[in-house]
Enzyme design. Sequence first.
Site, PDB file in Angstrom:
ATOM      1  N   ASP A   1      54.113  74.072  28.977  1.00  0.00           N
ATOM      2  CA  ASP A   1      53.770  75.365  29.580  1.00  0.00           C
ATOM      3  C   ASP A   1      53.339  75.182  31.032  1.00  0.00           C
ATOM      4  O   ASP A   1      52.900  74.105  31.444  1.00  0.00           O
ATOM      5  CB  ASP A   1      52.658  76.026  28.768  1.00  0.00           C
TER       6      ASP A   1
ATOM      7  N   GLU B   1      55.386  75.115  36.618  1.00  0.00           N
ATOM      8  CA  GLU B   1      55.780  75.368  38.011  1.00  0.00           C
ATOM      9  C   GLU B   1      55.273  74.304  38.990  1.00  0.00           C
ATOM     10  O   GLU B   1      56.014  74.013  39.931  1.00  0.00           O
ATOM     11  CB  GLU B   1      55.277  76.750  38.449  1.00  0.00           C
TER      12      GLU B   1
ATOM     13  N   ASP C   1      56.028  85.112  31.430  1.00  0.00           N
ATOM     14  CA  ASP C   1      55.100  86.077  30.834  1.00  0.00           C
ATOM     15  C   ASP C   1      55.469  87.500  31.267  1.00  0.00           C
ATOM     16  O   ASP C   1      54.804  88.126  32.103  1.00  0.00           O
ATOM     17  CB  ASP C   1      53.668  85.751  31.239  1.00  0.00           C
TER      18      ASP C   1
END
Length: 742
Positions: free
Chosen positions: A364, A367, A440
């Site tokens: 998760d 980035e 998200d």
Amino acid sequence: MSADVKILENGVEVPFDVGKVIIEFFDSNIVRITHVPVSSWYIHSFVIVAKPKQVNVSIERVGNVVAISSNEISVYVDTKDYTIEIRFNGFLIKEVSRRAVKQKLYGEEFYTFEQIFEIEPDSVLHGFGQHAGYSAHATFNYRDRTVYLAQRNTDIVVPFVVSSSGYGILWDVYSMGVVESRGNVLRVWFEACDYLSYYVIYGPDLDRVIAGYRWLTGKAVMLPRYAFGYWQSKERYASQEEIVSVAKTFRERGIPIDIIVQDWRYWGDYGWNAFKFDEKYYPDPKKMVEEIHKLNIRIAISIWPIFEKKTEIYREAEEMGCIMEGGAEDFGLINVFKEKCREWFWRKINEVFYSIGIDGWWLDASEPEVMPRLIYSTWQKTLDIGNGRKMIKYLNIYPLLETKAVYEGQRKTSNRRVLILTRSGFAGIQRHGVVNWSGDITGDWTTLRTQIWAGLNYSMSGLPYWTTDIGGFFSGNPDTDGYRELFIRWFQWGAFCPIFRVHGTYYPKEPWRFGEETEKILVKFIRLRYRLLPYIYTLAWMVYSQDYTIMRPLVMDFKNDKNVYNIDDQYMFGPFIMVSPITTPSTFDREIYLPYGTWYDFWTGEKLVGGRRARVNAPLNIIPLHVRAGAVLPLAPLTIESSNEYGNEIELRVYRGRDGEFTLYIDDGETYDYEKGLYALIPIKWIEKENKLVISEKRGLFNIGSIKFKVVIVDRGKGVGVEESKPDEEIEYNGKEIELKL
């Protein structure tokens, strides 16, 4: 040839007033163009894994122009005005200018580059990764649009564009960038690099363009077969008891499932991403995994690249020099730019999670989420490429290196296939066993609509495996009629994404949470997904063996039909099935475009003539699906509840109207033995004029035993929908060729 032009093995080096340009062919249809603003230079690519092939090129000079050509591409460099023309099959791309400006930022010197291209009129532009959700620039066709190449939640950066004219451009640059299209002008800007290198890949078939990208950046490996089944996830299962209970409920209700996901905060009081389970809620993690495995279900777990400073694992990483400075005050980020740190990261995953049998890795916030803080930090020599570059130059490649750590680590540890789900990506990430999801996103109709664009552009970026949080991450209440309708429509479409996965926060989203009538519809589409697994898993083999693309904008298969160029809410799912999702509320029919040819309504068997628009029914329990004439569609039995249960019985639906073929793929579904030839290929051909089905001799080393093929000739009301059909013929196939006259 003038003495100032240097001849290279596959190209030339041409000096400019400032620096030089190097033209080098990697293949007859792939050329690299590199602008170097200084006399000395050094290429270090994190992305390109291919070596140039031996290409027969011709080089000549006429006046100011140096021309270098293969049999497919010609490049003309004008030494007077410094323009570069790339020509192929009547099309022209012209780099009319470029500018390199020396900058100093955060104590580091680098060049900011700007390029201006003139490109062909009327084509559509796709790719650039995935841009949706929060992005103001979400779009399907990037003509006359601007896209920002910077990683963030809901934005996945791939500096690769594909034109419907039959070519692609891949920039081997890792900093933030901006691409702006206005008419026939394409402006490209990159914030920080030492040189500017890009590859032009010619098709003209768009699958060949994608294949060229994958050859340059690495083959997409096979995911395990269970990855193509149904994934159930939520934010979050809060205890061992809860996640095991949900898994058992799926089996008790007879709902097919392959993967259940443990999201974050299982570490409890130990601290963020502590690589430990809090025993108050997870008293025996090994037993938890064993109980889930006994149900014939796999488990994936959320792992972050960020460690809270109070954890033991943070202290261990810091002692090894594996924490990057500049993160949040109480957290540290794993330094994946160092090889020893990547090896350490996998070693800890192996010790804590893989050793107890956990199957897949949800990386998760890759980035990474703390990136804005990092680029303002003062660290200088934490990168492991020998020159201490600043993060500003490598802003976008963190997810590529994090997945490299896990993929290479597991491959050294085990022969079991790697499965990584991660929120961000970059060019080349397909070689690491990666599934990306779109971040998200919110659960509303507008977002559902733009997700289709996101998935299609992601696929055109050369990355094959993509999914969304079905229903949106920030989702609505399952008890409300409005959200139930949205969830059903999203779920129906999700069954025709490369990966089929439910996730979200606030409310649980297991099928039974929505009431009995909605559950029936949801389970219907889970069963349809499982019926299609022989087809889908074969498509996965085609991704590996042929560099195929599963989720296909219509321009990929109907490039000569300009009517499809801007259709952004229909696509091909593999070679046979056209998907036309419903993306507006209270909508029970819709207009679709049928490309030229004969099509069958999947639900009714009605034949439709293409080359026109048509209005089709779409009640709440139906997503419009149309199958091309000539399709030979393999289906698993209706009763399977797991991806490893089919294999000895296949329904073959034949859609008459023209010749067709499909080569069914079978292997063990788990290991990398397919790389050694341990698989089976069963070529199946329909010959229209002879009304004949030919199942040819098996190829490959995998033992298939005996397969019962139930052949169904599709017609109105026959061989339709999810249910099994009464076969026209049944065949016992043992690997030897069989011909069947129908």
